[in-house]
Design a protein around this motif. Structure first.
Motif, short mmCIF file in Angstrom:
data_model
loop_
_atom_site.label_atom_id
_atom_site.label_comp_id
_atom_site.label_asym_id
_atom_site.label_seq_id
_atom_site.Cartn_x
_atom_site.Cartn_y
_atom_site.Cartn_z
N LYS A 111 -5.15 -33.09 -74.52
CA LYS A 111 -6.25 -33.76 -75.21
C LYS A 111 -7.31 -34.29 -74.24
CE LYS A 111 -3.09 -35.31 -78.86
NZ LYS A 111 -2.44 -36.49 -79.50
N VAL A 112 -6.97 -34.34 -72.95
CA VAL A 112 -7.83 -35.00 -71.97
C VAL A 112 -8.41 -34.04 -70.94
CG1 VAL A 112 -7.90 -36.78 -70.17
CG2 VAL A 112 -6.57 -37.17 -72.26
N MET A 113 -7.59 -33.13 -70.43
CA MET A 113 -8.03 -32.26 -69.34
C MET A 113 -7.68 -30.81 -69.64
SD MET A 113 -5.17 -33.05 -66.39
CE MET A 113 -5.45 -34.82 -66.49
N SER A 114 -8.06 -29.93 -68.74
CA SER A 114 -7.73 -28.51 -68.88
C SER A 114 -6.39 -28.22 -68.22
CB SER A 114 -8.80 -27.64 -68.25
OG SER A 114 -8.80 -27.79 -66.84
N VAL A 115 -5.79 -27.10 -68.60
CA VAL A 115 -4.55 -26.68 -67.97
C VAL A 115 -4.75 -26.42 -66.49
CG1 VAL A 115 -4.91 -24.22 -68.49
CG2 VAL A 115 -2.58 -25.09 -68.16
N THR A 152 -10.80 -24.36 -71.65
CA THR A 152 -12.20 -24.24 -71.22
C THR A 152 -12.81 -25.52 -70.68
OG1 THR A 152 -13.02 -24.69 -73.46
CG2 THR A 152 -12.56 -22.39 -72.89
N ARG A 153 -12.08 -26.63 -70.67
CA ARG A 153 -12.66 -27.86 -70.12
C ARG A 153 -12.90 -27.72 -68.62
NH1 ARG A 153 -8.65 -30.75 -73.08
NH2 ARG A 153 -9.52 -31.69 -74.94
N GLY A 154 -13.97 -28.38 -68.16
CA GLY A 154 -14.19 -28.48 -66.73
C GLY A 154 -13.41 -29.66 -66.17
N TRP A 155 -13.70 -29.99 -64.92
CA TRP A 155 -13.01 -31.11 -64.27
C TRP A 155 -13.47 -32.42 -64.87
CZ3 TRP A 155 -9.24 -30.95 -60.48
CH2 TRP A 155 -8.88 -32.18 -59.92
#
Length: 297
Positions: free
Chosen positions: A37-41, A210-213
């Motif tokens: 829910k917070v970051m990408s894999v 697809t989340r970035g840093w």
């Protein structure tokens, strides 16, 4: 090059190591539901390795263990296969229930059997053919495709199962005699490499893939620490078990994660399996056990 010495078999200790590992994995992998829910894999892989790798080096220094592989190419191949399998498995946890992701990953013995038959040309016999059918039926019962068919995300862990099967076989064959910590470090470094490449190729989205840093990780920072420490212990036990036990024997005990994992997911997140899902897990366990025992015979 001098061949590495064969690792002695310790079946009882290998079984206990695998049972302990599956209890740990079943507990900590459910935390990925919150992490997703917070970051990408990809960021998850990088942060976990950043914490786990120094611990491995410190343990090796205290124990006087050697981190340099005997066969660099074999350890690198194994590391990349397992890292890729975990990318598919963990990536799916951001989109499908935990039990479904586990069911897909644990198609690995089925893939091992199919590779043996169609790639290596080995005879597998009617019992193991029936076991493949039972296992496939079990996966369908857990995934429960609707009128529109299977969701693509539900198929992703099955790709992880194929890669995981390959890595498990290589652990006992090409990596026989390698140090547990050496292979453990290789796997984590390979995951970090996947993380760097994944971040470079994705970003800009708002999901686990697809989340970035992001620096806003305070809500799940403690889970990253738990993942780093306990995954190190759990995966280390898995490697040790495959090194000191026959793969066909150890694999049977690996299926206990299909009990530990869904139980924790139900208690922690309310991800309950219905009767068909429970029947599906029973089918997968039955199929894997049949395959392992017949292969052993």
């Amino acid at each position: 090059m001098t061949a590495a010495p064969a690792t002695p078999l310790r079946p009882r200790r290998a079984a206990l190591a695998m049972l302990s590992a599956m209890a740990i994995v079943g507990l900590i992998d459910t935390t990925v539901v919150d992490i997703a829910k917070v970051m990408s894999v990809w960021q998850f892989f990088i942060l976990r390795t950043a914490l786990a790798a120094p611990l491995i080096v410190a343990i090796a220094w205290v124990w006087g263990a050697r981190l340099r592989p005997e066969r660099w190419s074999a350890v690198a191949l194994r590391s990349m296969l397992i890292a890729a399998a975990m990318a598919f498995y963990f990536g799916a946890l951001g989109f499908v229930p935990f039990a479904q992701a586990l069911a897909g990953l644990f198609t690995a013995p089925i893939f091992v059997l199919l590779i043996s038959a169609f790639v290596q040309g080995r005879a597998i016999g009617p019992v193991r053919i029936v076991a493949v059918a039972i296992g496939f039926a079990g996966v369908l019962l857990v995934l429960q495709p609707g009128d529109e068919g299977l969701h693509p995300a539900a198929l992703v862990p099955m790709l992880g199962g194929l890669l995981y099967a390959s890595g498990s076989v290589i652990t006992r064959t090409l990596c026989d005699g390698e140090g547990t910590l050496s292979m453990l470090l290789g796997m984590f470094l390979a995951q970090a490499l996947f993380g760097v490449v994944g971040l470079a190729l994705t970003g800009g989205g708002d999901d686990f893939i697809t989340r970035g840093w992001t620096w806003d990780i305070h809500s799940v920072g403690h889970w990253i620490v738990v993942q780093a420490v306990f995954s190190l212990v759990g995966v280390g036990l898995i490697i040790w078990a495959y090194q000191h036990g026959e793969a066909s024997h150890v694999t049977v005990f690996e299926y206990t994660v299909l009990v530990f994992g869904p139980l924790v997911a139900w208690v922690a997140y309310g991800q309950a399996l219905g009767p068909l899902g429970l029947l599906g897990i029973a089918c997968i366990i039955c199929a894997g056990t049949l395959i392992a025992l017949r292969s052993r015979a």
